[in-house]
Design an enzyme around this catalytic site. Sequence first.
Site, short mmCIF file in Angstrom:
data_model
loop_
_atom_site.label_atom_id
_atom_site.label_comp_id
_atom_site.label_asym_id
_atom_site.label_seq_id
_atom_site.Cartn_x
_atom_site.Cartn_y
_atom_site.Cartn_z
N SER A 208 0.83 -1.20 0.00
CA SER A 208 0.00 0.00 0.00
C SER A 208 0.87 1.26 0.00
CB SER A 208 -0.93 0.02 1.22
OG SER A 208 -1.58 1.27 1.26
N HIS B 198 -0.60 -1.50 -4.17
CA HIS B 198 -1.99 -1.27 -3.73
C HIS B 198 -2.22 0.23 -3.66
CE1 HIS B 198 -5.67 -2.49 -1.56
NE2 HIS B 198 -5.47 -1.45 -0.77
N ASP C 280 -4.78 3.17 -2.85
CA ASP C 280 -6.00 3.46 -2.09
C ASP C 280 -6.61 4.79 -2.50
OD1 ASP C 280 -6.26 1.29 -0.10
OD2 ASP C 280 -4.28 1.97 0.56
N MET D 152 -9.65 7.40 -1.84
CA MET D 152 -10.69 7.76 -0.86
C MET D 152 -11.28 9.11 -1.23
SD MET D 152 -8.79 6.66 2.66
CE MET D 152 -7.66 5.25 2.72
N HIS E 37 -7.83 0.10 -5.00
CA HIS E 37 -8.87 -0.09 -3.99
C HIS E 37 -9.69 1.18 -3.87
CE1 HIS E 37 -9.67 -0.89 0.63
NE2 HIS E 37 -10.77 -0.95 -0.10
N MET F 177 -12.35 3.37 -2.32
CA MET F 177 -13.20 3.62 -1.15
C MET F 177 -13.96 4.90 -1.44
SD MET F 177 -10.31 2.49 1.58
CE MET F 177 -9.07 2.67 0.31
N MET G 141 -11.66 -6.54 4.60
CA MET G 141 -10.96 -5.50 5.37
C MET G 141 -10.72 -5.98 6.81
SD MET G 141 -10.38 -2.99 3.31
CE MET G 141 -9.68 -1.88 4.53
N ASP H 155 -6.63 -6.56 4.05
CA ASP H 155 -6.08 -5.20 4.03
C ASP H 155 -6.33 -4.54 5.38
OD1 ASP H 155 -5.24 -2.66 3.33
OD2 ASP H 155 -6.89 -2.27 1.94
C1 DX5 Z 1 -7.01 1.50 4.72
C2 DX5 Z 1 -6.38 1.16 3.41
C3 DX5 Z 1 -5.20 0.27 3.51
C4 DX5 Z 1 -4.05 0.83 4.31
C5 DX5 Z 1 -3.31 -0.30 4.93
O1 DX5 Z 1 -8.28 1.97 4.55
O2 DX5 Z 1 -7.32 0.49 2.58
O3 DX5 Z 1 -4.77 -0.19 2.26
O4 DX5 Z 1 -3.17 1.59 3.53
O5 DX5 Z 1 -2.30 0.21 5.72
P1 DX5 Z 1 -1.65 -0.60 6.92
O6 DX5 Z 1 -0.97 -1.79 6.32
O7 DX5 Z 1 -0.73 0.38 7.52
O8 DX5 Z 1 -2.78 -1.01 7.84
ZN ZN Z 2 -6.60 -0.55 0.78
#
Ligand code: DX5
Ligand code: ZN
Length: 225
Positions: A9, A34, A36, A38, A67, A69, A138, A178
């Site tokens: 990530s 990965h 993310d 948001m 991913h 969100m 998750m 994740d």
């Molecule tokens: C959280 C993200 C994850 C996050 C994981 O909402 O979807 O991908 O970056 O980070 P760690 O490994 O630090 O929990």
């Molecule tokens: Zn993620």
Amino acid sequence: MSDTQVSVSVLSANPLEYGKEIAKVEESGAEMIHYDVMDGVFVNNITVGLPLLNSMKGRTSCILDVHLMIINPLKYIDDFAAAGADIITFHIESESDVEETIRSIHRNGVKAAVSIKPGTPAEAVFPYINDVDMVLVMTVEPGFGGQKFMDMSEKISAIRKYAKENRTVGLPLDIQVDGGIDDVTASIVKTAGANILVSGSYLFRAENMAEAVRTLKEDNSTNAE
Ligand code: DX5
Ligand code: ZN
């Protein structure tokens, strides 16, 4: 037999050094990056969008694992596919129609995955078991890196079992986890049946990322049953 894959990530990477950070991920032996996304609506945080992903396209041999969100993933599938996503994961709890969104991802020649938050039961993904390439379970509330791992072993096992008994198409289902994955929690999720581990803060904190990736992949479990 364990054939665990690792998706790093880049939420935990230094934004001013993305080029270098991505090179580091590539050299670590991890299979995936990965990414993310948001929107500040589906979760209480805002991260990156299309331009950064587009800048990675064709510049890394890692699989670009996106991913989403966001509240309305369907609206942006074509854009993320064009920007270089190899896998698009969206949340079953979003407002988009799940089947239509999966179809839209596949129409773009991209792998499709659905994700469930900690409070959503395993059964929520069962109707799509033959439609998706991957399920993301998750192990934290989505929104931030560096949170404490929540044990979702029962849910992972239930999905693995259901897929084994009911999936009639394609390759074996990939189950990704994740949130809070590190050297301790990795074996818990692998034992439950997860085979793709997302990890951010643990890997970027590590002195030697390649060694930390090897630790996550260590063959100490089965990924199934
Ligand atoms: C959280 C993200 C994850 C996050 C994981 O909402 O979807 O991908 O970056 O980070 P760690 O490994 O630090 O929990
Ligand atoms: Zn993620």
